[in-house]
Design a protein around this motif. Structure first.
Motif: not given
Ligand code: LIP
Length: 275
Positions: A155-159, A251-262
């Motif tokens: 998440l800390s590197k996400a746009l 919510l859409v995301a590039s990975s499951n892990s990023l989706a979970k963090q968000l």
């Protein structure tokens, strides 16, 4: 029985490109005639109506047994009900406010659902010629080139893409502002294109890493669902549960892990059918 999506895809592509011509012709008009829908920032133009008529008119001639869920038809009273029957879900101009202002990020969003599953999807911005296409099991493409999500899982590197939407509801605006404030110091950056379909397409092509919104409708996200999943991304409810296409939450995301963090950080908002 396997569905031969090619026939449906070719027809959708032909009429979407034809309708794109209408948008290209009209975008530069300075004082467009607009009608106000649910509130003063939820607008519709003649071109929205013309594009929807063109798509439904031609597709219903080619596929007389198919059903349609179109943004403007629903606004004029048609029921918004997704069954197992082949159903085209259409947003004639996603990003209407952009179109009114000549801000060049508006698109036609069209998807065919069969048995409540997306089989074909097109998101077409005719102003800057971005043609996103997908067929179930065949990947996602931008102008004929295969696209993939970024795969970002930090998440800390996400746009992040998020929107304010077309509601002036005070409670909703408080939640959107609070999420923006909360995220601002924790991610690479925040963007808003003003079109859910193009926001999702940015995640599908790996140009952004996640998008979430409260207040969208099924026609804003129907094509994006297949686009992002065929590009290797995930789609869900902002709370982390399964997507409900009629809940007005995404919510859409590039990975499951990023989706979970968000989803674990987001302050949740549950739109009513009318706000
Ligand atoms: C738009 C959505 C966008 C949302 C806007 C509006 P429209 O759809 O795509 O995500 O923030 O409020 O609902 O009205 O341009 O088809």
């Amino acid at each position: 029985m396997a569905i031969n999506a090619d026939i449906f895809y070719k027809a959708a592509l032909k009429y979407t490109q034809e309708a794109g011509q209408l948008i290209r012709e009209k975008i530069s008009v300075v004082n467009k005639t607009v009608e106000i829908k649910s509130c003063e920032i939820d607008l519709v133009t003649e071109t929205d109506q013309q594009v929807e008529k063109l798509l439904i008119g031609n597709l219903s001639k080619e596929f007389p047994d198919h059903l349609f869920i179109g943004e403007e038809s629903v606004a004029n009273g048609t029921k918004c009900n997704l069954t197992d029957d082949p159903t085209w879900i259409i947003d004639p101009i996603d990003g209407t406010m952009n179109f009114v202002h000549r801000f060049p990020h508006s698109c036609i969003s069209i998807a065919l659902f069969i048995n409540k599953k997306p089989e074909v999807a097109i998101i077409y911005n005719p102003i800057i010629e971005q043609l996103f296409t997908a067929k179930r099991g065949h990947g996602a493409y931008l102008n004929g080139k295969k696209i993939r999500v970024s795969g970002e899982n930090d998440l800390s590197k996400a746009l992040i893409v998020m929107e304010y939407g077309t509601s002036r509801d005070v409670e909703k605006l408080k939640v959107v502002a609070a999420n923006q404030d909360m995220l601002m110091s924790q991610v690479h950056g925040i963007r808003a294109l003003g079109s859910a379909a193009l926001d999702i397409a940015m995640v599908a092509m790996g140009a952004a890493d996640a998008y979430f919104e409260f207040g969208i409708h099924i026609w804003d996200i129907a094509a994006g669902e297949l686009m992002v999943t065929e590009a290797g991304g995930v789609i869900m409810d902002p709370s982390g549960g399964p997507i409900d296409r009629l809940s007005r939450r995404i919510l859409v995301a590039s990975s499951n892990s990023l989706a979970k963090q968000l989803s674990e950080k987001l302050i949740q908002y549950y739109p009513t059918p009318t706000d």
